[in-house]
Design a protein around this motif. Structure first.
Motif, short mmCIF file in Angstrom:
data_model
loop_
_atom_site.label_atom_id
_atom_site.label_comp_id
_atom_site.label_asym_id
_atom_site.label_seq_id
_atom_site.Cartn_x
_atom_site.Cartn_y
_atom_site.Cartn_z
N ALA A 79 1.00 2.03 7.25
CA ALA A 79 0.21 2.19 8.47
C ALA A 79 -0.49 3.54 8.50
O ALA A 79 -1.66 3.64 8.87
CB ALA A 79 1.12 2.03 9.70
N GLN A 80 0.23 4.59 8.12
CA GLN A 80 -0.37 5.93 8.08
C GLN A 80 -1.51 5.98 7.06
O GLN A 80 -2.52 6.63 7.29
CB GLN A 80 0.70 6.97 7.75
N ASP A 81 -1.32 5.29 5.95
CA ASP A 81 -2.36 5.23 4.93
C ASP A 81 -3.62 4.57 5.49
O ASP A 81 -4.73 5.05 5.28
CB ASP A 81 -1.84 4.47 3.71
N HIS A 82 -3.45 3.47 6.21
CA HIS A 82 -4.58 2.80 6.85
C HIS A 82 -5.29 3.73 7.83
O HIS A 82 -6.52 3.78 7.86
CB HIS A 82 -4.12 1.54 7.60
N PHE A 83 -4.51 4.44 8.61
CA PHE A 83 -5.08 5.33 9.62
C PHE A 83 -5.92 6.43 8.96
O PHE A 83 -7.06 6.67 9.34
CB PHE A 83 -3.96 5.92 10.49
#
Length: 109
Positions: A79-83
């Motif tokens: 999720a952090q990577d997507h953000f």
């Protein structure tokens, strides 16, 4: 925070970051077609989605600052990577739109 809450926040980050990324890509396509007003609208949509994602990210940061210890699931890392990817892409899309507008201005003058 329960594991279910952590997963829910992770999925919200993925959802809103993905929407932001899509809008930024659409902004680049609109700029390529010289639809700069539509491109800027897509950037605005991307900003709104990034703000939503950021709200969930801040919730996690605040929880940790208040002493909450997390076992970090891989979905949260994802999720952090997507953000972060969406944030970077939106900034790049703004630059591409600006460059295309400058090119048109130079060609027409």
């Amino acid at each position: 925070m329960t594991k279910d809450e952590l997963y829910n926040i992770s999925f919200q980050l993925i959802l809103h970051s993905g929407n932001a990324r899509s809008s930024a890509i659409e902004a680049i396509y609109e700029a390529k077609k010289k639809n700069f007003e539509a491109a800027r609208q897509k950037i605005t949509e991307s900003d709104k989605e990034l703000n939503q994602a950021h709200t969930f990210q801040i919730k996690l940061i605040q929880e940790e600052a208040q002493g909450e210890n997390f076992d970090i699931p891989i979905i949260l890392v994802h999720a952090q990577d997507h953000f972060m990817t969406a944030l970077t892409l939106k900034e790049l899309a703004n630059e591409i739109i600006d460059l295309r507008q400058e090119m048109i201005h130079l060609i027409n003058n």
